[in-house]
Write a protein that holds these residues in place. Sequence first.
Motif, PDB file in Angstrom:
ATOM      1  N   TYR A 394      39.664  42.099  34.414  1.00 35.01           N
ATOM      2  CA  TYR A 394      40.959  41.433  34.288  1.00 35.01           C
ATOM      3  C   TYR A 394      41.135  40.456  35.455  1.00 35.01           C
ATOM      4  O   TYR A 394      40.828  40.792  36.607  1.00 35.01           O
ATOM      5  CB  TYR A 394      42.088  42.457  34.301  1.00 35.01           C
ATOM      6  N   TYR A 405      43.621  36.206  32.161  1.00 37.02           N
ATOM      7  CA  TYR A 405      42.331  36.237  31.481  1.00 37.02           C
ATOM      8  C   TYR A 405      41.738  37.645  31.515  1.00 37.02           C
ATOM      9  O   TYR A 405      42.090  38.472  32.359  1.00 37.02           O
ATOM     10  CB  TYR A 405      41.333  35.304  32.178  1.00 37.02           C
ATOM     11  N   LYS A 406      40.786  37.868  30.605  1.00 33.46           N
ATOM     12  CA  LYS A 406      39.910  39.026  30.750  1.00 33.46           C
ATOM     13  C   LYS A 406      38.527  38.684  30.189  1.00 33.46           C
ATOM     14  O   LYS A 406      38.368  37.762  29.378  1.00 33.46           O
ATOM     15  CB  LYS A 406      40.476  40.276  30.082  1.00 33.46           C
ATOM     16  N   TYR A 435      38.296  35.757  27.510  1.00 38.11           N
ATOM     17  CA  TYR A 435      39.541  35.633  26.755  1.00 38.11           C
ATOM     18  C   TYR A 435      40.657  35.103  27.659  1.00 38.11           C
ATOM     19  O   TYR A 435      40.644  35.298  28.878  1.00 38.11           O
ATOM     20  CB  TYR A 435      39.996  37.003  26.250  1.00 38.11           C
ATOM     21  N   ALA A 437      45.159  35.115  27.582  1.00 39.66           N
ATOM     22  CA  ALA A 437      46.245  35.866  26.952  1.00 39.66           C
ATOM     23  C   ALA A 437      47.282  34.962  26.303  1.00 39.66           C
ATOM     24  O   ALA A 437      47.712  33.954  26.878  1.00 39.66           O
ATOM     25  CB  ALA A 437      46.925  36.763  27.982  1.00 39.66           C
ATOM     26  N   TRP A 465      44.442  38.544  22.845  1.00 40.77           N
ATOM     27  CA  TRP A 465      43.474  37.885  23.707  1.00 40.77           C
ATOM     28  C   TRP A 465      42.712  36.866  22.860  1.00 40.77           C
ATOM     29  O   TRP A 465      42.037  37.224  21.905  1.00 40.77           O
ATOM     30  CB  TRP A 465      42.508  38.906  24.300  1.00 40.77           C
ATOM     31  N   GLU A 560      41.463  43.300  21.249  1.00 42.49           N
ATOM     32  CA  GLU A 560      41.891  41.905  21.245  1.00 42.49           C
ATOM     33  C   GLU A 560      43.388  41.755  21.015  1.00 42.49           C
ATOM     34  O   GLU A 560      43.894  40.634  20.956  1.00 42.49           O
ATOM     35  CB  GLU A 560      41.106  41.117  20.195  1.00 42.49           C
TER      36      GLU A 560
END
Length: 702
Positions: A394, A405-406, A435, A437, A465, A560
């Motif tokens: 994360y 983001y992740k 990803y 958010a 995500w 997700e």
Amino acid sequence: MTAPLPPPRSLPLLPGHGGRSAMTCLYRCGNACAHPAPNTSGNEYFGEVAAAAVSRRGLLRVGSLGALVIGAGVTLGSGLGKGGAAEAVAPPVAPPAQPGPTGRGALTFRAVPPNTLDAVVVPNGYDHAVLMTWGDPVEPGAPAWSVDRQSAAAQARQFGFNNDWLATAPLGRGGRRALLVVNHEYTNEDLMFRGFTSVEALSVEQLRIAMAAHGLSVVEIERVGATGQWRPVRTGPRRHNRRITARTPMRLTGPAAGSSLLRTAADPRGVTVLGSLNNCAGGLTPWGTVLSGEENFNQYFVGGDGVPAAAKPALNRYGITTTARYPAGSRRWERADARFDLAVNPNEANRFGWIVEVDPYDARSTPRKHTALGRFKHEGAEIMLAPDGRIVAYMGDDERFDYLYKFVSDKRIRRGDSAADKAHNLTLLESGTLYVAKFDATSAGEIDGSGALPSDGAFDGGGRWIPLARGNRSLVAGMSVDAVLVHTRLAADAVGATKMDRPEDVQPNPRTGKVYVALTNNTRRGAAGQPGPDEPNPRSDNRHGHILEIVEAGGDSAAETFGWSVPIVCGDPADPSSYFAGFDKSQVSPISCPDNLEFDVHGNLWISTDGNALGANDGLFAVPVEGPGRGHVKQFLTVPRGAEQASAYLPPDNRTAFVSVQHPGEIDGATVDDPASTWPHGTFAQPAVVTVWRLDGGEIGR
């Protein structure tokens, strides 16, 4: 004998900077808040869209100051002295019921009141001591430090300036030794060199000293007796001790390594970078390495006006000036190293803004910058394991109106201890899905910016995500995978990510799997021409920040979709716009500008603050996030005048709080010769790491 304290100075502030001085804003981030936000994308915000989801709802040493009692019988100490785009968003995910910390996990310390003392102040029953200070020897054979005898060669072997994120890694058995790993975020030459007048007047050697004071330190430490106090190991080989600086060779990994966007004349293959800059927060990995985030790297470069026109939009998006050779506040490092002149090396800036992985157990290892995790102003990266063994990182992008983001790895962790297992795990961050958010809300039409709760009684909603890149494949139309990873902000703009209020540290709770985000502040929220308040960022002119809680769908960190809520809206408890998960506000400590987050073994959240806009010193706070005490924020310590409580780390035994005190005395007009703080050694201000422990040997926070 401890020198007398100088009289308190006022802290001149710039608009939008919370409680920071103008000096901090200049050196920390190049006055980012004084400039327009780099995010000029037209992404929607919730003031313009309808809700699409279904609603749910001790005794202290006091030095020469003597005992000082402030409210509620709390005794304070001076602490002085040398010891001292896409489909509809998923609906919210209902969080599982969790017991709150009780018994051994309860937070029973008496809260420290807000204050402006030039000291570290801890609760009754606790003590503290300085562990490492700027200039202390790190590598064996490093010379003793003196403010009047500095050199780049010496600083490259001594503890760096402005320590930020820190953690410890166990060394051997028995819990007697460990490795302290510390980021060194930035330098302040006003507080480093006698007779400082301007960066333009610095000698090349002084510039190189500043470059050597950046990066990271790895230091062997040992426990003092049976207490929670620690000290550096000063004898023996200390083979793990290491300094990483702005000139340490590093290797790029992942899909963008070797990209034409990362090649320079000195590195035509685009795979080797010298140094790490503006290292802010970080994280520990399950395989024994540390992750360090490069944040405000933009301020180190000049010559943006001389880059090719096609490169300027991306540079602007990262806060790099392209209309002048010398941006205001430039550090002028190009006088010591030409790679910081973008007119000569237009791609050099693209080689910073990454997550750096360092093996603290191998001082000869080459740090690696992982392109698969994207490039932005990384606060840090915190790791969770998905149920299937994949790694989830994360990350927050610390800028007004930027994103969360992740990253989810392609490979799964190996849990063995063999060399093959370790070699495999060292590749986990080299390939996966990145990803960004996108948040949705349950009460979008009711958010007026005042901080008032909507009719359903909570700031909450669902989200998803949005994938930007998967392995070697771009998922953003019109962008190659290396463009997505090098210019990640532009990719996130393109898919409509949600603009947030400076997402900084992102910390998963290891007991519940919920994820917590520190949103430090954003005084431009709701300003003319700027995005208005929305449910995940519910307050206009957000001076004090808030905490966001995310619950991944099905409890799977690789999911997700997610649910979210805002349990804490920081500020003065007497301010109607503040909120503490419904807890009685008369019992809550005032808190402003949350920055770094940490969890103890019992699942209590510890919050470090940066830029207290309530007129008191920054500090470390603790709060239960489950059970009847949820929202009961209590201040555990305060740091000295002008300082930031940059980071804290509580090892698994919970008997020590390692605390990073950054930029003490960083108040406008302060110098080495005329300091605004004399902490920690009674002379002039020096950044330092402190240990805090209970006098009875018990657990921190109890």
